[in-house]
Enzyme design. Sequence first.
Site: not given
Length: 159
Positions: A78, A80, A107
């Site tokens: 992801h 993040e 995350c």
Amino acid sequence: MGKREDYISWDEYFMSVAVLSAMRSKDPNTQVGACIVNENKKIVGTGYNGFPIGCSDDELPWGREGRPLDTKYPYVCHAELNAILNSISRDLRGCTLYVALFPCNECAKAIIQSGIKKIVYKENKYPDSDGVQASMRMLRDAGVELVQMQFNKTLEISI
């Protein structure tokens, strides 16, 4: 003659960087970007959702349905987490994360552990999902400030 008055805010600037980062994602369904900013308003990390370095985005699956190993979910990193891992600073305590989509629970763990204290997000597409509910609970328990940003400005640059 005074200064120009129609310039974008810091929040608009950093969210624009997050949205621009999302444009690097090769995911056919969801493009997410993130930008980490320190207390001095300096960008210290950016990321977008995609496969880990060295993993072929032509060979791994991008599908959303089917057997788990035939979907993108076990492989995608992801935005993040990529921004945290790509950061030029190992100390992210007190930083702000600008992200296009509200962070998932996995995350959220990395955000909390890294010391990021504020998240500015563009949208929360899945507010009732278990993952987002768990994320909100952990982030609030950890004292991370959550701010949804209205991002309506059209960026026009004249030179």
